[in-house]
Scaffold this active site. Structure first.
Site, PDB file in Angstrom:
ATOM      1  CG  ASP A  20      -2.079   0.950   1.084  1.00  0.00           C
ATOM      2  OD1 ASP A  20      -2.407   1.324  -0.062  1.00  0.00           O
ATOM      3  OD2 ASP A  20      -2.650   1.342   2.115  1.00  0.00           O
ATOM      4  CG  ASN A  22       1.942   1.675  -5.170  1.00  0.00           C
ATOM      5  OD1 ASN A  22       2.847   1.481  -4.360  1.00  0.00           O
ATOM      6  ND2 ASN A  22       1.496   0.739  -5.986  1.00  0.00           N
ATOM      7  N   GLY A  23      -0.184   5.501  -4.197  1.00  0.00           N
ATOM      8  CA  GLY A  23      -0.859   6.763  -4.511  1.00  0.00           C
ATOM      9  C   GLY A  23      -0.325   7.900  -3.657  1.00  0.00           C
ATOM     10  NE  ARG A  24      -1.564   6.323   1.604  1.00  0.00           N
ATOM     11  CZ  ARG A  24      -1.356   5.417   2.542  1.00  0.00           C
ATOM     12  NH1 ARG A  24      -1.041   5.811   3.758  1.00  0.00           N
ATOM     13  NH2 ARG A  24      -1.468   4.139   2.268  1.00  0.00           N
ATOM     14  CB  SER A  65      -8.361  -5.831  -3.700  1.00  0.00           C
ATOM     15  OG  SER A  65      -8.912  -4.557  -3.973  1.00  0.00           O
ATOM     16  CD  GLU A  67     -12.769  -5.417  -1.987  1.00  0.00           C
ATOM     17  OE1 GLU A  67     -11.589  -5.769  -2.188  1.00  0.00           O
ATOM     18  OE2 GLU A  67     -13.651  -6.184  -1.540  1.00  0.00           O
ATOM     19  CG  ASN A  68      -7.445  -2.543  -5.951  1.00  0.00           C
ATOM     20  OD1 ASN A  68      -6.458  -3.246  -5.754  1.00  0.00           O
ATOM     21  ND2 ASN A  68      -7.803  -1.569  -5.110  1.00  0.00           N
ATOM     22  CD  GLU A 207       3.259 -13.024  15.500  1.00  0.00           C
ATOM     23  OE1 GLU A 207       3.182 -11.846  15.916  1.00  0.00           O
ATOM     24  OE2 GLU A 207       2.842 -14.001  16.147  1.00  0.00           O
TER      25      GLU A 207
HETATM   26  C1  FPP Z   1      -2.017   0.122  -3.320  1.00  0.00           C
HETATM   27  O1  FPP Z   1      -1.579   1.449  -3.372  1.00  0.00           O
HETATM   28  C2  FPP Z   1      -1.446  -0.691  -4.360  1.00  0.00           C
HETATM   29  C3  FPP Z   1      -2.154  -1.289  -5.355  1.00  0.00           C
HETATM   30  C4  FPP Z   1      -3.620  -1.146  -5.458  1.00  0.00           C
HETATM   31  C5  FPP Z   1      -1.538  -2.111  -6.381  1.00  0.00           C
HETATM   32  C6  FPP Z   1      -0.159  -2.641  -6.175  1.00  0.00           C
HETATM   33  C7  FPP Z   1       0.514  -2.608  -7.459  1.00  0.00           C
HETATM   34  C8  FPP Z   1       1.834  -2.475  -7.695  1.00  0.00           C
HETATM   35  C9  FPP Z   1       2.824  -2.475  -6.624  1.00  0.00           C
HETATM   36  C10 FPP Z   1       2.311  -2.316  -9.098  1.00  0.00           C
HETATM   37  C11 FPP Z   1       2.860  -3.492  -9.788  1.00  0.00           C
HETATM   38  C12 FPP Z   1       2.346  -4.789  -9.336  1.00  0.00           C
HETATM   39  C13 FPP Z   1       2.773  -6.026  -9.707  1.00  0.00           C
HETATM   40  C14 FPP Z   1       2.253  -7.185  -8.984  1.00  0.00           C
HETATM   41  C15 FPP Z   1       3.735  -6.294 -10.782  1.00  0.00           C
HETATM   42  P1  FPP Z   1      -2.649   2.613  -3.349  1.00  0.00           P
HETATM   43  O2  FPP Z   1      -2.789   3.102  -4.741  1.00  0.00           O
HETATM   44  O3  FPP Z   1      -3.911   2.151  -2.717  1.00  0.00           O
HETATM   45  O4  FPP Z   1      -1.945   3.663  -2.448  1.00  0.00           O
HETATM   46  P2  FPP Z   1      -2.645   4.791  -1.545  1.00  0.00           P
HETATM   47  O5  FPP Z   1      -3.246   4.069  -0.355  1.00  0.00           O
HETATM   48  O6  FPP Z   1      -1.517   5.660  -1.151  1.00  0.00           O
HETATM   49  O7  FPP Z   1      -3.660   5.475  -2.400  1.00  0.00           O
END
Ligand code: FPP
Length: 251
Positions: A20, A22-24, A65, A67-68, A207
């Site tokens: 989690d 990536n967006g932030r 997910s 939900e995504n 854990e």
């Molecule tokens: C959550 O960050 C992350 C995801 C929904 C997807 C994860 C995907 C990757 C790491 C990219 C590549 C993946 C693979 C398996 C090759 P968020 O966008 O919800 O972050 P936020 O909570 O900050 O908005």
């Protein structure tokens, strides 16, 4: 006292990760969410390598997910493209490192091209002995339990399962990938303290390690910290400390 170091004899067999933040991460830098996911892919590359080097047997990554699917279409498309790209570019490296690729989730919703790429990766890496790399894709923990219940009910109708004799072991055999051990360690990056519908059945005794590090910044040193923290925990599985200690001494 110096820094605690990692004990090679107590590496968790199965590490599951909620990637989690990536967006932030992107927002903090005035960049788009999609750029955050692209940086997240670099972390995936690094952590797959590091987990194998540390001797982790199973690494499960929550890639997407159920939900995504409700995110903006452009973001969904980019996440699918990134997974496709990862499998295309990294397959040789994954094979060289003797890693077996697996996938869990409701794959019927995944675009055909990505599904084909996954099938190819699964096929070509089958039998890899160093580590199992599991992508949770189009995955929901409750959906997995419902899907298991559906298959179980069908078998009960056919007389293959006796409802009176149903136990946890029988039920677990209907989950998406019953060969995998339960996660010993669940890591969540990005500071939020929740499990977000991930492996609900399997994490009963895992854990949990939550770090403020955002996924795009997560690297080998961060994984090492998580493993060291895990090694400081006492896993009691409902027993008392004394029982656990006595068991260890006699066993
Ligand atoms: C959550 O960050 C992350 C995801 C929904 C997807 C994860 C995907 C990757 C790491 C990219 C590549 C993946 C693979 C398996 C090759 P968020 O966008 O919800 O972050 P936020 O909570 O900050 O908005």
């Amino acid at each position: 006292m110096g820094d605690p170091s990692l004990r090679p004899d107590r590496i968790p067999r199965h590490v599951a990760v909620i990637m989690d933040g990536n967006g932030r991460w992107a927002q903090q830098r005035g960049r788009s969410r999609i750029e955050g996911h692209r940086e997240g892919l670099e972390a995936v590359r690094a952590i797959v390598r590091a987990a194998g080097d540390f001797g982790v047997e199973v690494l499960t990554l929550y890639a997407f997910s159920l939900e995504n699917w409700n995110r903006p279409q452009a973001e969904v498309t980019e996440l699918m493209r990134l997974l496709d790209h990862y499998l295309e570019v990294e397959l040789e490296e994954v094979m060289r490192n003797d890693i077996e690729v697996r996938v869990v989730g409701r794959l019927d919703r995944v675009p055909l091209g990505v599904r084909k790429r996954l099938e190819e990766a699964i096929e070509r890496t089958r039998g890899g002995r160093a580590m199992k790399l599991v992508f949770a894709l189009s995955y929901g923990g409750r959906a997995e339990i419902v899907d298991a219940a559906r298959k179980l009910l069908r078998d009960a109708e056919l007389g293959k399962v006796d409802p009176e004799r149903l136990d946890e072991k029988t039920f677990a055999a209907y989950l998406y990938d019953p060969e995998l051990p339960d996660p010993d360690l669940l890591i969540r990056t990005g500071a939020e303290c929740r499990v977000s519908n991930f492996l609900l059945w399997q994490i009963a005794y895992s854990e949990i390690y939550v770090t403020e590090t955002m996924w795009p910044d997560f690297r080998e040193a961060n994984l090492r910290d998580a493993l060291i923290d895990y090694q400081s925990r006492e896993r009691r599985f409902g027993l008392t400390s004394e029982q656990v200690r006595d068991g260890r001494e006699s066993g």
